[in-house]
Design a protein around this motif. Structure first.
Motif, mmCIF file in Angstrom:
data_model
loop_
_atom_site.group_PDB
_atom_site.id
_atom_site.type_symbol
_atom_site.label_atom_id
_atom_site.label_comp_id
_atom_site.label_asym_id
_atom_site.label_seq_id
_atom_site.Cartn_x
_atom_site.Cartn_y
_atom_site.Cartn_z
ATOM 1 N N GLU A 54 3.335 -10.856 7.450
ATOM 2 C CA GLU A 54 4.248 -10.701 6.321
ATOM 3 C C GLU A 54 3.482 -10.489 5.015
ATOM 4 O OE1 GLU A 54 6.655 -14.180 6.409
ATOM 5 O OE2 GLU A 54 7.741 -13.586 8.238
ATOM 6 N N ALA A 55 2.395 -11.266 4.817
ATOM 7 C CA ALA A 55 1.579 -11.116 3.605
ATOM 8 C C ALA A 55 0.893 -9.755 3.578
ATOM 9 C CB ALA A 55 0.550 -12.234 3.527
ATOM 10 N N ASP A 56 0.454 -9.283 4.746
ATOM 11 C CA ASP A 56 -0.234 -7.993 4.830
ATOM 12 C C ASP A 56 0.714 -6.849 4.499
ATOM 13 O OD1 ASP A 56 -2.612 -6.470 5.455
ATOM 14 O OD2 ASP A 56 -1.590 -5.824 7.277
ATOM 15 N N ARG A 57 1.962 -6.937 4.972
ATOM 16 C CA ARG A 57 2.952 -5.897 4.657
ATOM 17 C C ARG A 57 3.231 -5.863 3.159
ATOM 18 N NH1 ARG A 57 5.771 -7.339 9.620
ATOM 19 N NH2 ARG A 57 7.043 -8.788 8.394
ATOM 20 N N THR A 63 -0.289 -1.387 -5.516
ATOM 21 C CA THR A 63 -1.277 -0.402 -5.955
ATOM 22 C C THR A 63 -2.582 -1.130 -6.258
ATOM 23 O OG1 THR A 63 0.414 1.002 -6.942
ATOM 24 C CG2 THR A 63 -1.855 1.338 -7.678
ATOM 25 N N PRO A 64 -3.685 -0.758 -5.611
ATOM 26 C CA PRO A 64 -4.941 -1.465 -5.852
ATOM 27 C C PRO A 64 -5.379 -1.330 -7.304
ATOM 28 C CG PRO A 64 -5.101 -0.046 -3.905
ATOM 29 C CD PRO A 64 -3.835 0.319 -4.611
ATOM 30 N N SER A 84 -5.115 -2.780 -1.015
ATOM 31 C CA SER A 84 -4.814 -3.956 -1.829
ATOM 32 C C SER A 84 -4.948 -5.247 -1.046
ATOM 33 C CB SER A 84 -3.394 -3.865 -2.395
ATOM 34 O OG SER A 84 -3.298 -2.874 -3.385
ATOM 35 N N LEU A 85 -5.452 -6.274 -1.727
ATOM 36 C CA LEU A 85 -5.403 -7.636 -1.238
ATOM 37 C C LEU A 85 -4.088 -8.257 -1.716
ATOM 38 C CD1 LEU A 85 -9.071 -8.762 -2.033
ATOM 39 C CD2 LEU A 85 -8.126 -8.121 0.197
ATOM 40 N N PRO A 86 -3.728 -9.454 -1.238
ATOM 41 C CA PRO A 86 -2.507 -10.099 -1.741
ATOM 42 C C PRO A 86 -2.489 -10.182 -3.258
ATOM 43 C CG PRO A 86 -3.303 -11.239 0.205
ATOM 44 C CD PRO A 86 -4.343 -10.195 -0.136
ATOM 45 N N GLN A 87 -1.282 -10.161 -3.806
ATOM 46 C CA GLN A 87 -1.095 -10.006 -5.249
ATOM 47 C C GLN A 87 -1.864 -11.037 -6.071
ATOM 48 O OE1 GLN A 87 3.012 -9.914 -6.403
ATOM 49 N NE2 GLN A 87 2.563 -9.081 -8.424
ATOM 50 N N ASP A 88 -1.881 -12.295 -5.625
ATOM 51 C CA ASP A 88 -2.543 -13.343 -6.401
ATOM 52 C C ASP A 88 -4.047 -13.129 -6.516
ATOM 53 O OD1 ASP A 88 -0.128 -14.551 -6.788
ATOM 54 O OD2 ASP A 88 -0.419 -16.111 -5.271
ATOM 55 N N ASP A 89 -4.628 -12.350 -5.602
ATOM 56 C CA ASP A 89 -6.065 -12.101 -5.647
ATOM 57 C C ASP A 89 -6.429 -11.004 -6.639
ATOM 58 O OD1 ASP A 89 -6.825 -13.988 -3.647
ATOM 59 O OD2 ASP A 89 -6.041 -12.623 -2.142
ATOM 60 N N GLN A 108 -13.218 -6.493 -4.113
ATOM 61 C CA GLN A 108 -13.205 -6.725 -5.557
ATOM 62 C C GLN A 108 -11.947 -7.520 -5.866
ATOM 63 O OE1 GLN A 108 -13.664 -3.378 -8.481
ATOM 64 N NE2 GLN A 108 -11.727 -4.141 -9.307
ATOM 65 N N PHE A 109 -12.082 -8.625 -6.619
ATOM 66 C CA PHE A 109 -10.910 -9.453 -6.895
ATOM 67 C C PHE A 109 -11.212 -10.403 -8.047
ATOM 68 C CE2 PHE A 109 -13.497 -11.057 -3.457
ATOM 69 C CZ PHE A 109 -13.797 -12.345 -3.859
ATOM 70 N N THR A 110 -10.166 -11.065 -8.538
ATOM 71 C CA THR A 110 -10.329 -12.044 -9.620
ATOM 72 C C THR A 110 -9.799 -13.418 -9.265
ATOM 73 O OG1 THR A 110 -8.184 -11.607 -10.658
ATOM 74 C CG2 THR A 110 -10.033 -10.187 -11.316
ATOM 75 N N ARG A 111 -8.975 -13.526 -8.219
ATOM 76 C CA ARG A 111 -8.296 -14.783 -7.884
ATOM 77 C C ARG A 111 -7.415 -15.253 -9.041
ATOM 78 N NH1 ARG A 111 -9.121 -14.899 -2.602
ATOM 79 N NH2 ARG A 111 -11.265 -15.230 -1.914
#
Length: 228
Positions: A54-57, A63-64, A84-89, A108-111
């Motif tokens: 579900e999170a992956d979908r 949009t990355p 894209s990674l999950p939104q919160d990342d 690449q992410f910010t958490r």
């Protein structure tokens, strides 16, 4: 069967990236399961896979964010488009594949952090390495790997570049008892965290080791030449 395998493979990538955590694992656990679940022990592998799917979908619809470095095209390597990674990342992943069987994934992410110091000894990269190590142990608990052992760690340059990163090497054992080396590199740059996961048998072949070194050098050099 093929669909389940692909889903488990995708879960493995997120576990190794440190973006998925299971309740009851690690010093600072984060759960992708329902908070109403009575105990962490009742969360099954099937439920984890369902929650991940579900999170992956949801992530696939995002949009990355723009890369903070120019993603290099390296001879001998096939590069994917950012995913894209999950939104919160607030991030993405890019896969680099080599015909010799080496798989390198750049994250690449910010958490959600608004400021990430350009310092390997600061909390964000250090905590991120802890997340990555916890993710490997969780993959063992899920049965994706039979065993995992850290064999080396430190601060190293990315190939022949001047960019340095936190580094950890694990020896991973598959369920068929075959082993694979997995290297993690983490470093801050331009107010984001960058992470590499490199898997394969590159320590056994000088040609494969050189191919990986070329890619690492290209990524490290991109951090030196792009505007921070």
């Amino acid at each position: 069967m093929a669909e389940k395998y692909l889903m488990r493979h995708s879960l493995l990538l997120l576990l190794l990236s440190g973006t998925v955590f299971i309740s009851g694992c690690g010093d600072q656990p984060e759960s992708i399961s329902n908070p109403a679940d009575p105990t962490p022990e009742t969360v099954t592998t099937e439920q984890i896979l369902k929650d991940f799917e579900e999170a992956d979908r949801a992530a696939a619809k995002l949009t990355p964010p723009s890369p903070v470095i120019t993603l290099p095209e390296v001879t001998g390597w096939i590069r994917s488009e950012p995913r894209s990674l999950p939104q919160d990342d607030h991030g993405f992943s890019v896969a680099y594949d080599h015909p010799a069987g080496i798989v390198v994934t750049l994250y690449q992410f910010t958490r959600g952090l608004t400021k990430i110091p350009n310092d390997l000894n600061s909390d964000p990269p250090r905590k991120e390495m802890q997340r990555a190590q916890t993710g490997i142990q969780q993959a063992v608990e899920l049965g994706i790997w039979k065993a995992a052992a850290e064999t080396d760690q430190g601060i190293v340059p990315l190939g022949d570049s001047r960019t340095q990163a936190l580094w950890s090497r694990y020896s991973l054992t598959r369920t068929n008892d075959e082993s694979v080396i997995s290297d993690t590199y983490i470093w801050p740059h331009a107010n984001v965290l960058l992470k590499l996961r490199c898997s394969g048998q590159f320590q056994e072949s000088s040609a494969e080791a050189e191919a990986l070194k070329t890619l690492l050098t290209a990524l490290g050099t991109a951090c030196q030449t792009d505007t921070q």
